[in-house]
Each structure stands twice: as structure tokens, then as C-alpha cells.
Scaffold this active site. Structure first.
Site, PDB file in Angstrom:
ATOM      1  N   ARG A 229     -11.000 -13.214  -8.230  1.00  0.00           N
ATOM      2  CA  ARG A 229     -10.363 -14.159  -7.328  1.00  0.00           C
ATOM      3  C   ARG A 229      -9.291 -14.957  -8.073  1.00  0.00           C
ATOM      4  O   ARG A 229      -9.356 -15.133  -9.296  1.00  0.00           O
ATOM      5  CB  ARG A 229     -11.406 -15.091  -6.716  1.00  0.00           C
TER       6      ARG A 229
ATOM      7  N   GLY B 147      -6.997  -8.535 -12.743  1.00  0.00           N
ATOM      8  CA  GLY B 147      -7.039  -9.939 -13.112  1.00  0.00           C
ATOM      9  C   GLY B 147      -6.641 -10.859 -11.972  1.00  0.00           C
ATOM     10  O   GLY B 147      -6.009 -10.444 -10.996  1.00  0.00           O
ATOM     11  N   HIS B 148      -6.988 -12.121 -12.117  1.00  0.00           N
ATOM     12  CA  HIS B 148      -6.796 -13.083 -11.034  1.00  0.00           C
ATOM     13  C   HIS B 148      -5.322 -13.287 -10.703  1.00  0.00           C
ATOM     14  O   HIS B 148      -4.459 -13.325 -11.570  1.00  0.00           O
ATOM     15  CB  HIS B 148      -7.487 -14.415 -11.343  1.00  0.00           C
ATOM     16  N   GLY B 149      -5.062 -13.383  -9.399  1.00  0.00           N
ATOM     17  CA  GLY B 149      -3.712 -13.644  -8.930  1.00  0.00           C
ATOM     18  C   GLY B 149      -2.798 -12.440  -8.935  1.00  0.00           C
ATOM     19  O   GLY B 149      -1.595 -12.577  -8.682  1.00  0.00           O
TER      20      GLY B 149
END
Length: 373
Positions: free
Chosen positions: A217, A238-240
Site C-alpha cells: 500500500r 513497492g509502495h506508490g
């Protein structure tokens, strides 16, 4: 099933005996009598001639001699036709029927028509499961999750809070969607302060997530996998990050945080992408490529180091350690060459005839003056 019936179902041009009985699908080398095999790469033509299969799917322009030993199904896309042929013989295991008595479904969860939930699965508060959703045993669906029509969550998956999964998605066993992104801030005493990962994950329609793959997230905002993309097993997002439409990420691909991958991209196994980079549409990266800067569209990247025998590798390693010294030597030679070339450049500008530079000869191991010209 008769070969002629298979031909009709697959839209193939039949060449040969259509009354052959087909009982299954197999590869060229593994096939036995009664099997249908396929050929999409011409370099395997010789193997096809010696297969034990009873028939084969081949390209439309496949050249077969008059005495070709087995019936053929011709199609412009033999590999896709092979995929459809498997569906004629494969029977998937039965899905859960209704809601299993051991499943825990929160009272505020909303389940559409024909939703199936397996044993020991947990459906959290406020979850929305649209029509035709299947959740296999031992899954945990956190509060606020929304899952679109006809999507399937296989056993032992975790879908974290407020994740959105679109229609016709497949999440394979052991995947984790929406775990905390890897975000920390360093404090004055050198310890790490955990940054709350307040964002979410969105899987658009027709996305497939492989076994044991993780999609983190976002810290804020969202991590998004766009429609039609397929992620293999053991992929790390990975996040984003954002993955564009119809992109393929093969096993052990890793995207660092805030990576943006375009449409129709193919990243082969163990490709690594550094954070905050953009990869353009239609990029192909071969096995183990290390992508450390942004890539424009329509590029093919080769960044791997092929394996070699130990003797060659050790010699190369020794040379690698000498590279800094070799670079210094090359730079010194470049300076000397520049000095030797300077008279030519000067004479050329003044219009004078070029003359060879005077170079002092240093003789070692002799006495007396250097020879005079």
C-alpha cells in the site's frame, strides 16, 4: 473428442483425418497417442515429425510434405489456439459452494449473488463482494475491501484494509495485497520511525497476481495495477508504484517505491527497478536487467551478466579489480597523444606544411647520445 469437432470449436483449418480421437493436450516430446500437441516455433519442426501425438496445431503457413505423418490444425496464432484447446479438456477443481459454516463474515459485509466463501476465511467489516466472487479457504479480507464481479481469491491470501480489486481478477495462493509499504524516517538518535502507510492498493479489471506476490500500500495515495496486467509469482511491488495496462512482470521482478511502468511492458525474471523511475510503453527488459534510470518507450534493455565457467569468471574478476589503474593509464596515454597531435593541429591552422613532431628518445641500457636525424 473428434479432431474435426476440435477444429470447429477452435476455428482451425483441418488438414488430414478429422475422425481421430483426441483425449488430451501435451507437449511435442511428452505427447502420446490420443494427444493433441502444438508448434509455434519453427525450430522445433523436426521434433514435431517424430512426436507420438495424434495431431498438432501449427501456424497457418506451416510447410508440410505430402507424406506428413499426422493431421494438422492450422491457425494464424497457434499458441493462443493451444491455450483455448486446453480449456476443452481441463476441469478445474470445484469452487466452494455458498458460505462455509466455518467462515467468519462480518455483519456489515455485503455479498452479492453466487458469492462463495471457503472454510476458515474471514471477511471483515464493510467488505463488499460483488456477484460471482469466490474466496477460497483460509483467506483474510480486511475491513473496507471491495472486490468486483467474478474475481477469485485463492487460499491463504491476505487482502488488507480498503484495497479495491476490480472485475475478473485472479489472486493466486499466498499473495498479500496492501501490506504496509517500506517507509521509515531516521530520528536524531539514529533509530527508525515508522511512517504510517495510509494509502491503498487498486487492482483494476482482469489483473492476475501470482502466488506469494506482494503489492504494498502507498504511504499516501495509492499503488495501482492497471487493467489486464499479469504479475508472476514472487513479484514485489513497492509502495506508490503504478503498473500500466497489459504489462507482464515475470518471477522475482522488484519495483522500488514510486516506480511508474507504462503499457504493454515486459520485465523478465529478476529485473530490478530503482525507485521514482518511469519506464515507457512497450519496453522489454531481459533477465536480471538492473534499471537504474528512467527508460523511454519502445526500448529493449539488456543488463544481465551471463553465467560463465569458473576459470573465465576468475580471470575477468582479476581484470575488473585492475580497472581503476587501467583507467588512469589510459588517461595518461590520452594526454601524451594530445601533446603529440598538437603540432599537427597548429600547422594545419597556420597553413604551414605538417612536420613530424620532435620526440625525445630515451634509451635505457645504452651509453652515448641518441642517434641524430
Amino acid at each position: 473428442m473428434k479432431l474435426s469437432d476440435i477444429s470447429a470449436k477452435l476455428g482451425c483449418a483441418l488438414e488430414g483425418d478429422g475422425q481421430v480421437d483426441i483425449v488430451g493436450i501435451a507437449g511435442i516430446e511428452e505427447a502420446e497417442a490420443g494427444h493433441l500437441t502444438f508448434l509455434s516455433n519453427p525450430k522445433y519442426k523436426a521434433k514435431l515429425r517424430h512426436t507420438k501425438a495424434s495431431a498438432a496445431i501449427v501456424p497457418a503457413d506451416f510447410e508440410a510434405s505430402a507424406a506428413w505423418p499426422l493431421p494438422l490444425l492450422r491457425h494464424a496464432n497457434p499458441y493462443l489456439t493451444f491455450a483455448h484447446a486446453i480449456e476443452l479438456f481441463y476441469s478445474p477443481p470445484p469452487a466452494p459452494h455458498g458460505v462455509h459454516p466455518t467462515a467468519v463474515v462480518a455483519p456489515t459485509a455485503v455479498c452479492g449473488h453466487n458469492v462463495r466463501i471457503g472454510a476458515s476465511s474471514v471477511i471483515g467489516e464493510g467488505v463488499v463482494l460483488a456477484d460471482g466472487v469466490t474466496v477460497y479457504p483460509n483467506c483474510t479480507i480486511y475491513p473496507g475491501v471491495r472486490i468486483g464481479r467474478n474475481s477469485t481469491i485463492h487460499s491463504n491470501c491476505v487482502v488488507r484494509e480498503h484495497v479495491v480489486i476490480g472485475e475478473d481478477c485472479i489472486v493466486q495462493n499466498g499473495a498479500v495485497i496492501g501490506a504496509d509499504g517500506f517507509g521509515y524516517a531516521k530520528q536524531a538518535d539514529g533509530t527508525w520511525y515508522k511512517i504510517v502507510q495510509s494509502g491503498s492498493v487498486v487492482l483494476e479489471n482482469r489483473v492476475e497476481i501470482g502466488a506469494c506476490t506482494t503489492v504494498d500500500r502507498a504511504t499516501i495515495g495509492e499503488t495501482r495495477i492497471k487493467s489486464g496486467s499479469k504479475l508472476d509469482n514472487l513479484v514485489m511491488i513497492g509502495h506508490g508504484s503504478s503498473v500500466g495496462e497489459n504489462t507482464l512482470l515475470c518471477g522475482q521482478v522488484g519495483l522500488a517505491g514510486s516506480s511508474t511502468v507504462g503499457r504493454n511492458v515486459m520485465l523478465a525474471g529478476q529485473v530490478g527497478v530503482a525507485g521514482h523511475l518511469h519506464i515507457g510503453d512497450n519496453v522489454v527488459a531481459t533477465v536480471k536487467s538492473c534499471i537504474w534510470k528512467s527508460v523511454e518507450a519502445n526500448q529493449v534493455l539488456y543488463g544481465n551478466i551471463p553465467a560463465s565457467d569458473s576459470h573465465t569468471w576468475l580471470k575477468a574478476s582479476a581484470v575488473f579489480r585492475q580497472l581503476p589503474h587501467m583507467q588512469k593509464s589510459v588517461q595518461q596515454m590520452q594526454k601524451r597523444i594530445a601533446v603529440l597531435e598538437e603540432p599537427f593541429k597548429t600547422n594545419g591552422k597556420s597553413g604551414q606544411a605538417d612536420a613530424p613532431p620532435k620526440v625525445a628518445l630515451e634509451c635505457h641500457g645504452t651509453t652515448g647520445d641518441a642517434p641524430q636525424g
